[in-house]
Design an enzyme around this catalytic site. Structure first.
Site, PDB file in Angstrom:
ATOM      1  N   SER A  14       0.820  -1.206   0.000  1.00 44.29           N
ATOM      2  CA  SER A  14       0.000   0.000   0.000  1.00 44.29           C
ATOM      3  C   SER A  14       0.855   1.258   0.000  1.00 44.29           C
ATOM      4  O   SER A  14       0.368   2.361   0.181  1.00 44.29           O
ATOM      5  CB  SER A  14      -0.961  -0.011   1.196  1.00 44.29           C
ATOM      6  OG  SER A  14      -0.211  -0.103   2.380  1.00 44.29           O
ATOM      7  N   ALA A  18       5.231   0.926  -4.464  1.00 43.98           N
ATOM      8  CA  ALA A  18       4.496  -0.194  -5.054  1.00 43.98           C
ATOM      9  C   ALA A  18       3.453   0.308  -6.055  1.00 43.98           C
ATOM     10  O   ALA A  18       3.369  -0.186  -7.181  1.00 43.98           O
ATOM     11  CB  ALA A  18       3.844  -1.021  -3.955  1.00 43.98           C
ATOM     12  N   ARG A  46       0.078  -3.653   6.110  1.00 47.02           N
ATOM     13  CA  ARG A  46      -0.632  -3.634   7.396  1.00 47.02           C
ATOM     14  C   ARG A  46      -2.082  -3.204   7.269  1.00 47.02           C
ATOM     15  O   ARG A  46      -2.938  -3.674   8.014  1.00 47.02           O
ATOM     16  CB  ARG A  46       0.106  -2.727   8.386  1.00 47.02           C
ATOM     17  CG  ARG A  46       1.280  -3.437   9.026  1.00 47.02           C
ATOM     18  CD  ARG A  46       2.012  -2.557   9.988  1.00 47.02           C
ATOM     19  NE  ARG A  46       2.569  -1.401   9.281  1.00 47.02           N
ATOM     20  CZ  ARG A  46       3.678  -0.767   9.647  1.00 47.02           C
ATOM     21  NH1 ARG A  46       4.331  -1.140  10.717  1.00 47.02           N
ATOM     22  NH2 ARG A  46       4.129   0.259   8.964  1.00 47.02           N
ATOM     23  N   ASP A 234      20.729   9.848  -1.697  1.00 45.21           N
ATOM     24  CA  ASP A 234      19.504   9.565  -2.461  1.00 45.21           C
ATOM     25  C   ASP A 234      19.799   9.248  -3.931  1.00 45.21           C
ATOM     26  O   ASP A 234      19.159   8.385  -4.522  1.00 45.21           O
ATOM     27  CB  ASP A 234      18.575  10.785  -2.368  1.00 45.21           C
ATOM     28  CG  ASP A 234      17.177  10.503  -2.898  1.00 45.21           C
ATOM     29  OD1 ASP A 234      16.628   9.433  -2.567  1.00 45.21           O
ATOM     30  OD2 ASP A 234      16.632  11.345  -3.636  1.00 45.21           O
ATOM     31  N   HIS A 239      22.642   5.861  -7.937  1.00 45.27           N
ATOM     32  CA  HIS A 239      22.363   5.997  -9.371  1.00 45.27           C
ATOM     33  C   HIS A 239      23.556   6.526 -10.168  1.00 45.27           C
ATOM     34  O   HIS A 239      23.952   5.948 -11.175  1.00 45.27           O
ATOM     35  CB  HIS A 239      21.158   6.909  -9.605  1.00 45.27           C
ATOM     36  CG  HIS A 239      19.921   6.499  -8.851  1.00 45.27           C
ATOM     37  ND1 HIS A 239      19.649   5.184  -8.560  1.00 45.27           N
ATOM     38  CD2 HIS A 239      18.892   7.212  -8.339  1.00 45.27           C
ATOM     39  CE1 HIS A 239      18.493   5.117  -7.901  1.00 45.27           C
ATOM     40  NE2 HIS A 239      18.017   6.334  -7.751  1.00 45.27           N
ATOM     41  N   GLN A 368      17.776  10.633 -20.081  1.00 48.09           N
ATOM     42  CA  GLN A 368      16.381  11.063 -20.085  1.00 48.09           C
ATOM     43  C   GLN A 368      16.287  12.576 -20.012  1.00 48.09           C
ATOM     44  O   GLN A 368      17.231  13.197 -19.530  1.00 48.09           O
ATOM     45  CB  GLN A 368      15.619  10.439 -18.908  1.00 48.09           C
ATOM     46  CG  GLN A 368      16.145  10.865 -17.551  1.00 48.09           C
ATOM     47  CD  GLN A 368      15.599  10.039 -16.412  1.00 48.09           C
ATOM     48  OE1 GLN A 368      15.451   8.833 -16.521  1.00 48.09           O
ATOM     49  NE2 GLN A 368      15.285  10.686 -15.303  1.00 48.09           N
TER      50      GLN A 368
END
Ligand code: BG6
Length: 480
Positions: A14, A18, A46, A234, A239, A368
């Site tokens: 949730s 995802a 949960r 991050d 990356h 990109q």
């Protein structure tokens, strides 16, 4: 075989990741006929939720462009199931195992893919619960984990050791979604399938390499989470370093995952750990017109935050190929555009007595948006003069490959997991060397309370950036 059964279990079903990435990627694989036979997708989290509600939520994030797509969404819905439970209770996993067994069809092997789209705090109990209660004894078991893999060398090693108590390295797939991007996957072809690039890919011809990541939006809403990590953890440590690694590594013996990853680890070991002298850090403030908020205007960010939202760093690789060639990595949020590119700047023409006004050659690989590969080179301006002018040899994906679709990074990577191919996943020793490069710097920044320089939301980054890249060998072209 056709009677085998595959369960894709998404833990943290949730959550944002995802909904935004994992499920749409699974739909993409279904659409392009890359999902195995007899597959079911089980969400676990949960929150209490009815199956129908879950199906609606998941499919509401999926973009459909045709009637056929809409029909396929119906088929996809039927594949989706949901089980709720705790992350740290054995009985929750026992229940989950029962539910999964009820869903499994087919008479062959039972394969299980465990996709952990979870915050690090529940990572270990979930790894344990799954291993103890859901491990298939007839088919394969593969566990996909998402960053952050720790915050520094020590915490990453601790996490790794805890995970290794339950899962073998060959069962673990550490995702860095940049490794699933089309242009990043193309690097290995560009370098090793072209003699004209392969032969000049070294210090003798290359002056410097820049790898740039720019986003036109700030942390909008996830400032609280971001503040714990900052842009270096991050984006840069994973990356951008991955991109650097593939640009710089030696040719692997084969395209087998271990051969490729051996070369990646090897080149990383030649890199000096970073210190504060190697970086420029920035933090965005309100936009010039005042319409966009500064980083610290976000209520979830501490008012005295020193968290960098921009960073530029220079890396040196101490081997025969790259000695003396700076690799400059730059990344920032709330900048003027969305762009990820690799720019390889070649040396000046030697003994250039003919043309006073020429620029260096540059090979640009645009990751990109609008995938492209182009070479900036000097060409005679057509007409009755003989002045060289900068021109481009350009491969533009939308023009050249009109009938091809560029897959989402997550589709490519989940497919790799289904096939059992580790090439585009981070091996544990690779992760360790990556943290060794960044840990001294991250600790220094925190201990010395280094204050990031301000830059305006929507700008090109801190003003200090030009001097920083020029100091490290990048020559700005003075030509139009
Ligand atoms: C994620 C970072 O890993 O990558 C985000 O946590 C960032 O902060 C994102 O926005 C960028 O990914 P992409 O695929 O949009 O370039």
């Amino acid at each position: 075989s056709i009677s085998d059964n595959t369960t894709i279990l998404v833990l943290g079903a949730s959550g944002d990741l995802a909904y935004k990435k994992t499920f749409p990627a699974l739909f993409g694989l279904l659409k392009h006929q890359f999902l195995p036979h007899n597959v079911q997708i089980v969400g676990y989290a949960r929150s209490k939720m009815e199956k129908e509600q879950f199906r609606e939520r998941v499919t509401s994030k999926i973009k459909t462009s045709s009637e056929a797509d809409k029909a396929l969404v119906g088929k996809f819905k039927d594949m989706l199931h949901y089980v709720d439970g705790q992350y740290d209770k054995d009985e929750s996993y026992k229940n989950l195992a029962l539910e999964v067994e009820k869903l499994e069809q087919g008479t062959g092997k039972k394969n299980r893919l465990f996709y952990m789209a979870l915050p690090p705090s529940v990572f270990i109990p979930v790894a344990k619960g799954l291993r103890e209660n859901l491990y298939s004894t007839t088919g394969w078991n593969r566990v996909v984990v998402e960053k952050p893999f720790g915050k520094d060398l020590q915490s990453s090693n601790e996490l790794g050791e805890a995970l290794a108590r339950f899962w073998k390295e060959e069962e673990i797939y550490r995702i860095d979604h940049y490794l699933g991007k089309e242009m990043v996957k193309n690097l290995i072809v560009l370098r090793f399938a072209n003699v004209f690039l392969g032969s000049i890919w070294n210090r003798q011809f290359i002056s410097n390499v820049q790898i740039t990541f720019k986003e036109p939006f700030g942390t909008e809403g996830r400032g609280g989470y971001f503040d714990e990590f900052g842009i270096i953890r991050d984006v840069m440590q994973n990356h951008l370093l991955q991109v650097l690694t593939i640009v710089a590594m030696e040719k692997p013996v084969s395209l087998n995952a271990e051969d490729v990853r051996d070369e990646k680890v090897r080149v990383l070991k030649y890199i000096n750990p970073l210190t504060v002298d190697d970086v420029l850090v920035g933090q965005y403030v309100k936009s010039a017109d005042g319409t966009k908020p500064g980083y610290k205007d976000d209520k979830t960010v501490p008012p005295d935050s020193l968290c960098p939202t921009f960073a530029a760093a220079v890396f040196w690789i101490n081997n025969d190929r790259w000695d003396g060639v700076p690799f400059i990595l730059k990344c920032g949020k709330a900048l003027n555009e969305a762009k990820v590119e690799i720019r390889i700047q070649f040396n000046d023409v030697a003994g250039n007595t003919l043309f006073p006004e020429i620029a260096r050659n540059e090979l640009v690989i645009r990751v990109q948006p609008d995938e492209a590969v182009y070479m900036k080179f000097m060409n005679k301006e057509p007409g009755l003069n003989s002045d060289p002018v900068i021109s481009e040899l350009e491969l533009n994906y939308t023009k050249r490959y009109q009938s091809s679709r560029i897959p989402e990074a997550y589709e490519a990577l989940i497919l790799d997991v289904l096939r059992g191919d580790h090439q585009n996943f981070v091996r544990s020793d690779e992760l360790e060397v990556a943290w060794k490069i960044f840990t001294p710097l991250l600790h220094q920044l925190e201990k010395q309370k280094v204050r990031p320089v301000p830059y305006e939301y929507g700008s090109r980054g801190p003003e200090e950036l030009n001097d920083f890249v020029e100091m490290h060998g990048f020559a700005r072209s003075n030509l139009p």
